[in-house]
Structures are given as C-alpha cells and as structure tokens.
Design an enzyme around this catalytic site. Structure first.
Site, mmCIF file in Angstrom:
data_model
loop_
_atom_site.group_PDB
_atom_site.id
_atom_site.type_symbol
_atom_site.label_atom_id
_atom_site.label_comp_id
_atom_site.label_asym_id
_atom_site.label_seq_id
_atom_site.Cartn_x
_atom_site.Cartn_y
_atom_site.Cartn_z
ATOM 1 N N PRO A 25 55.609 -57.721 -12.312
ATOM 2 C CA PRO A 25 54.984 -58.506 -13.471
ATOM 3 C C PRO A 25 54.154 -57.710 -14.592
ATOM 4 C CG PRO A 25 54.209 -59.390 -11.321
ATOM 5 C CD PRO A 25 55.182 -58.229 -11.199
ATOM 6 N N MET A 26 54.066 -57.949 -15.689
ATOM 7 C CA MET A 26 53.429 -57.117 -16.564
ATOM 8 C C MET A 26 52.768 -58.125 -17.727
ATOM 9 S SD MET A 26 53.998 -53.173 -16.515
ATOM 10 C CE MET A 26 55.887 -53.373 -16.213
ATOM 11 N N THR A 27 51.318 -58.385 -17.667
ATOM 12 C CA THR A 27 50.784 -59.018 -19.056
ATOM 13 C C THR A 27 50.964 -58.334 -20.153
ATOM 14 O OG1 THR A 27 49.673 -60.726 -17.621
ATOM 15 C CG2 THR A 27 48.741 -60.230 -19.881
ATOM 16 N N GLN A 103 56.770 -65.392 -13.299
ATOM 17 C CA GLN A 103 55.589 -65.235 -12.538
ATOM 18 C C GLN A 103 54.456 -66.266 -13.274
ATOM 19 O OE1 GLN A 103 52.303 -62.489 -12.601
ATOM 20 N NE2 GLN A 103 52.523 -62.273 -10.334
ATOM 21 N N HIS A 176 51.452 -66.797 -8.446
ATOM 22 C CA HIS A 176 50.574 -65.643 -8.388
ATOM 23 C C HIS A 176 49.311 -65.760 -7.810
ATOM 24 C CE1 HIS A 176 48.635 -61.793 -9.569
ATOM 25 N NE2 HIS A 176 48.653 -61.979 -10.828
ATOM 26 N N GLY A 177 49.241 -65.264 -6.339
ATOM 27 C CA GLY A 177 48.285 -65.530 -5.518
ATOM 28 C C GLY A 177 47.467 -64.131 -5.286
ATOM 29 N N ALA A 178 47.563 -63.310 -6.193
ATOM 30 C CA ALA A 178 46.715 -62.157 -5.902
ATOM 31 C C ALA A 178 45.642 -61.737 -6.953
ATOM 32 C CB ALA A 178 47.920 -60.971 -6.286
ATOM 33 N N TYR A 181 42.504 -63.737 -8.932
ATOM 34 C CA TYR A 181 42.807 -64.882 -9.892
ATOM 35 C C TYR A 181 42.742 -66.284 -9.335
ATOM 36 C CZ TYR A 181 44.101 -61.366 -13.526
ATOM 37 O OH TYR A 181 44.026 -60.492 -14.054
HETATM 38 C C1 LIG Z 1 49.795 -53.533 -18.409
HETATM 39 C C2 LIG Z 1 49.815 -54.301 -17.066
HETATM 40 C C3 LIG Z 1 49.929 -55.669 -16.961
HETATM 41 C C4 LIG Z 1 49.931 -56.318 -15.705
HETATM 42 N N1 LIG Z 1 49.956 -57.647 -15.533
HETATM 43 C C5 LIG Z 1 50.112 -58.122 -14.430
HETATM 44 C C6 LIG Z 1 50.538 -59.608 -14.278
HETATM 45 O O1 LIG Z 1 50.672 -60.276 -15.169
HETATM 46 N N2 LIG Z 1 50.564 -60.054 -13.012
HETATM 47 C C7 LIG Z 1 50.546 -59.315 -11.800
HETATM 48 O O2 LIG Z 1 50.727 -59.796 -10.895
HETATM 49 N N3 LIG Z 1 50.424 -57.999 -12.109
HETATM 50 C C8 LIG Z 1 50.065 -57.468 -13.501
HETATM 51 N N4 LIG Z 1 49.848 -56.091 -13.317
HETATM 52 C C9 LIG Z 1 49.960 -55.406 -12.028
HETATM 53 C C10 LIG Z 1 51.364 -54.674 -11.759
HETATM 54 O O3 LIG Z 1 52.279 -55.779 -11.458
HETATM 55 C C11 LIG Z 1 51.148 -53.666 -10.540
HETATM 56 O O4 LIG Z 1 50.786 -54.355 -9.398
HETATM 57 C C12 LIG Z 1 50.223 -52.540 -10.886
HETATM 58 O O5 LIG Z 1 50.655 -52.016 -12.071
HETATM 59 C C13 LIG Z 1 50.418 -51.365 -9.797
HETATM 60 O O6 LIG Z 1 51.723 -50.677 -9.824
HETATM 61 P P1 LIG Z 1 52.032 -49.338 -10.532
HETATM 62 O O7 LIG Z 1 51.191 -48.582 -9.644
HETATM 63 O O8 LIG Z 1 53.469 -49.326 -10.119
HETATM 64 O O9 LIG Z 1 51.804 -49.621 -11.729
HETATM 65 C C14 LIG Z 1 49.911 -55.502 -14.531
HETATM 66 C C15 LIG Z 1 49.839 -54.245 -14.541
HETATM 67 C C16 LIG Z 1 49.852 -53.418 -15.986
HETATM 68 C C17 LIG Z 1 49.743 -51.985 -16.048
#
Ligand SMILES: Cc1cc2nc3c(=O)[nH]c(=O)nc-3n(C[C@H](O)[C@H](O)[C@H](O)COP(=O)(O)O)c2cc1C
Length: 356
Positions: A25-27, A103, A176-178, A181
């Site tokens: 998931p990525m915001t 999510q 999302h319990g991580a 937040y």
């Molecule tokens: C741009 C961006 C936005 C993110 N938004 C969320 C999110 O909305 N929800 C979430 O659980 N994690 C979010 N994350 C964390 C990622 O899901 C992931 O756990 C984190 O990037 C580590 O993984 P990686 O090393 O493969 O990047 C975000 C990460 C990035 C880079």
C-alpha cells in the site's frame, strides 16, 4: 512448491495468487476535493497488475470525514462517486490477473486537523508525537482523548469504508494496524496510556483492534479476504520500538490469530533485521505463533532478497521497487541486479508527474 518458489502460485482462501510478489500500500496524496485519486494514480495500480504483480494494494483510504485523514489529498471510499471511481480500477486489476486489496486507516495522533472537514485530532491518549510533521515542519497537535462516542464513530467509519470497498468489487480489505497510526497507537503502550478497558496489558490494548475487526468482518462477504497490517515501528518517533519484547509481539500476534482474519501483513524496515534482541526476524517470530498466511515487506528489492524473505512468509510485498520500476516483477524473475531505493527516491509518489 515448484522449483521457483517466488513464481509458484499461492492459495489464499478461494483465491489463487499467480506468484508471490505484491504491490505494498502506498499513499499518493492525489485526491484533493472529492477524495478520489487522480486518474494516473489509479492507472498506476492497473499497470502494476498488467506487469505481473499477484496482488495490488490501494493507498491507505481514510475512514471518515472527521478526524481520520493525516495527509492532504487522501482518498475515501464511501460516496457513490468514490465507489464508481474505484470499481473500474478493481475490474481492470482483476482482468489483468491480480487481486485488488483496499487498505483503510485512521491517522489518530499523526493528525493534520486542517485536512479534515471537522478539523479534529483524536487518539487513545493525549500525547502528541515528539517529532514535528515533516510536511509542515510544525508540531503535531495535541489530540483529544477518544471518548466512547469517538470510538464508536471511528469503528463505524471502518465499517462504512469496508462496505464501499465491497461495493467497488475489491477482493480483500486490509485494516491498517501498523506504522504508528490510530490502531497501532492503541496497541502500543508508548501511545496508549489509558486506564479504562482499552488500556493496560496487551489484551486490553488489543480491545480496540478487536472491535474494529469484529465490526468489519460481517460486512465483508465470507469468500472475500480480511487482512490486518502490523509493525513494530511508526512513521513518527521512528526510533521507538512500539512493543517491548518478543513475548509481547507474539502475544499480540496470537490475539490477532484468534480473530476472523484471513492473513497478516507484517511491515518491517528491513525484513532481515533480528527483532527484540532475539536471533529471529519479525517474520520468524510471527510464524512461531500462527499459521495464518503471512505477507512480509521491508527492503525486498531483488530476487535474492525476495527469495530469502519468502522462506519465512507466503507473499512478499514491495513498496519502493514497485513504485519506481514498472518492470520489477519481470526483472526479479530474470534475476537482474536491482537497486535498493531510499525513502527520498519515493518522493515522486507525491508529484503530479505520472509514474511509468
Ligand atoms: C510513497 C509511499 C507511501 C506509503 N504509504 C503507505 C500506506 O498508505 N500504507 C501503508 O501501510 N504503508 C505505506 N507505505 C509503506 C510501504 O507499504 C512499505 O511498507 C515500505 O515502503 C517498505 O517497503 P519497501 O522497502 O519495499 O519500500 C508507503 C511507502 C511509500 C514509499
């Protein structure tokens, strides 16, 4: 398992995942106004499915209009217009052979009241993160302690957002319990100082998460998935271990495993890190106490790291590599040398320049 575990299918309830690689998931902060992401942000998710990901997560969707939103331009999924915007995206992800997972989150004390129509900040206890908000440079506001009304209102928001996702056709829904937040704030003694039934020992701090899970499960059709994401770190005060010990972590996992969940997603900084001073990783500690399907994430960036992570999990998720490299799945399969992206590399996620 075939001779290539990463590219062998995985059975998750009634769903067959075509390989073990998913988009984390990525915001993206692309939804000002109507809480609907920009079209290119939606298209990005479809393209990752077309390029071979087995599952695709949405960004964290905000669960209400009062206090849930922590970043500008976050999406919601309750109005018909929002549902109608997501439905074709979900359909295309599925047509491309991947699962679509929504999510949902409430920011709690990681609050930005100005972006919420009701401008409130709420949390288990009246403690602001020590760190300033990196986007504003300002301190986070002091949140209101959540009342019974607030707790019920927030749970209702999770339920209504889950209903929106079901209506839009999503295969699964993740709570999302991580990452520090709201739900994570209740779970951790660092941010939960309550002396009522929602605070105290682990099982009491778990109460809010349990109430969310049990309220959401009945609105998710039995054949669809309900997942829960958890981490030992938060985006603010990130040096803090949110849980005290391996025992505490495993108690929490056991409590989660007793709930009607179909999978757990464990988020780490680095999947290889040994946790809580033990010889085990977070995935290994988790696996020791539950047989629930496990998704793991954190610096998985090439074939070697993905294979290593899969030794202790069922699915591996990538954030930054999936974001920045449209061909990541194919290049992992080919065993190509691939970079480990840094957090700053991912800032393009928040621009209006479409990602490839
Ligand atoms: C741009 C961006 C936005 C993110 N938004 C969320 C999110 O909305 N929800 C979430 O659980 N994690 C979010 N994350 C964390 C990622 O899901 C992931 O756990 C984190 O990037 C580590 O993984 P990686 O090393 O493969 O990047 C975000 C990460 C990035 C880079």
């Amino acid at each position: 398992m075939s001779s290539d575990p990463l590219f062998s299918p995985f059975q998750l309830k009634g769903f067959t995942l075509r390989n073990r690689l998913g988009v984390a998931p990525m915001t993206r902060m692309s939804s000002p106004g109507d809480s609907i992401p920009r079209q290119d942000v939606l298209d990005f998710l479809v393209r990752r499915a077309e390029h071979g990901a087995a599952l695709v997560y949405t960004e964290a969707i905000v669960t209400d209009y009062e206090s849930a939103q922590g970043y500008p331009g976050q999406a919601r999924l309750t109005t018909q217009r929002q549902i109608d915007a997501w439905a074709p995206v979900v359909e295309k992800i599925q047509a491309a052979g991947a699962l679509a997972i929504m999510q949902m989150f409430h920011c709690g004390r990681m609050a930005w009241p100005e972006v919420n129509p009701a401008r409130r900040a709420i949390a288990p206890s009246q403690l602001a993160p020590q760190q300033t908000n990196p986007l504003t440079g300002q301190p986070y506001p002091l949140p209101d302690v959540m009342s019974r009304f607030d707790i019920d209102h927030v749970i209702h928001g999770f339920v209504e957002t889950a209903k929106g996702a079901v209506a839009a056709g999503f295969d699964g829904i993740e709570i999302h319990g991580a990452h520090g937040y709201l739900i994570n704030q209740f779970l951790s003694a660092y941010s939960n100082r309550r002396d009522d039934e929602y605070g105290g020992a682990v099982d009491r701090r778990f109460r809010f998460a349990r109430e969310v899970i049990r309220a959401v499960r009945p609105v998710v059709p039995a054949e669809r998935l309900l997942l829960f994401r958890i981490s030992n770190w938060g985006v603010a005060d990130s040096q803090v271990s949110l849980f005290a010990s391996a025992e505490e972590w495993q108690m929490l996992i056991s409590l989660l495993a007793a709930e009607p969940l179909d999978a757990l997603s464990v988020s780490t900084y680095n999947f290889r890190d040994k946790a809580f001073g033990t010889d085990c990783t977070m995935a290994q500690l988790t696996r020791q106490v539950t047989a629930l399907p496990l998704l793991i994430c954190g610096q998985i960036h090439d074939r070697r790291s993905a294979e290593e992570a899969l030794a202790d999990a069922d699915m591996v998720l990538s954030g930054k590599s999936m974001l920045l490299n449209p061909h990541w799945v194919a290049e992992v399969r080919a065993g190509k040398p691939l970079p480990l992206f840094k957090a700053a590399d991912a800032n393009v996620a928040y621009t209006d320049v479409p990602l490839p």
